[in-house]
Design a protein around this motif. Structure first.
Motif: not given
Length: 166
Positions: A21-33, A69-77, A94-95
Motif C-alpha cells: 500500500q505504501t508503494f501504491l500510494e506514491l503513484f496516486q499523486d498526480s504531480q508525482v506521476t 530521521i523519522n522513518n517516513n517513506f520518501i519514494g522508490i528507485c 520517484v520521490l
C-alpha cells in the motif's frame, strides 16, 4: 531485508511484502506521476509483485527509500537492464512531493549508480526523463551524468543521460 545504501538522511532497502500500500500510494499523486508513463493501478500492483520476486532471485529491481530521521517513506528507485541497450543499466527514481528540492534525488541517483556498477558488469549506467522534466534532468547532471542525444521510447521522444564506469 537487504539494505542497498544508508546515509545520515536516507535508507534505500528492499520493500517488505506488507508495504504494498505504501508503494501504491506514491503513484496516486498526480504531480508525482506527471512525467511518468501512464500506468494502470493493476500494473502498479503487478510491479510490486515483480519487485518482491526480483529480490528472491537476486535481480535488479525497485527499492524503497526511507527518511532515516523519522522513518517516513520518501519514494522508490530502480535499476534495470536498459531495453534499448542490454549492456547498459537504466536507473530511475520517484520521490513523494515533500522530499523534492532537498538534494535527496541526487543522493539516490549517485547511490543507485554506485550499486549498479558494484553489482553488475556494466560499463554504462543510463537514465531517461520526459523532455519537460527539467528537475530530474538537473538532478542527473548534478549526479555526474552527461546528456546525450534524445531517444525515442514507445513513440515518444525522451531526454537521455549516461555515466560511465571510472
Amino acid at each position: 531485508m537487504s539494505t542497498l545504501y544508508q546515509s545520515p538522511r536516507i535508507l534505500i532497502r528492499e520493500f517488505l511484502s506488507h508495504e504494498q500500500q505504501t508503494f501504491l500510494e506514491l503513484f496516486q499523486d498526480s504531480q508525482v506521476t506527471e512525467y511518468l508513463p501512464d500506468v494502470s493501478p493493476e500494473r502498479y500492483v503487478e510491479m510490486f509483485t515483480e519487485l518482491l520476486e526480483n529480490y528472491e532471485n537476486k535481480r535488479l529491481s525497485r527499492w524503497a527509500i526511507f527518511d532515516t530521521i523519522n522513518n517516513n517513506f520518501i519514494g522508490i528507485c530502480v535499476a534495470r537492464i536498459f531495453v534499448h541497450n542490454t549492456n547498459q543499466i537504466e536507473i530511475g527514481y520517484v520521490l513523494s512531493r515533500e522530499y523534492w528540492g532537498k538534494g535527496i534525488a541526487t543522493e539516490v541517483c549517485k547511490a543507485i549508480t554506485q550499486y549498479s556498477f558494484a553489482n553488475t558488469n556494466t560499463k554504462e549506467v543510463v537514465a531517461i526523463t520526459d523532455l519537460y522534466n527539467t528537475g530530474s534532468q538537473n538532478v542527473l547532471q548534478k549526479a555526474g551524468f552527461e546528456r546525450l542525444n534524445n531517444l525515442i521510447r514507445n513513440e515518444e521522444e525522451v531526454a537521455y543521460f549516461k555515466i560511465e564506469r571510472l
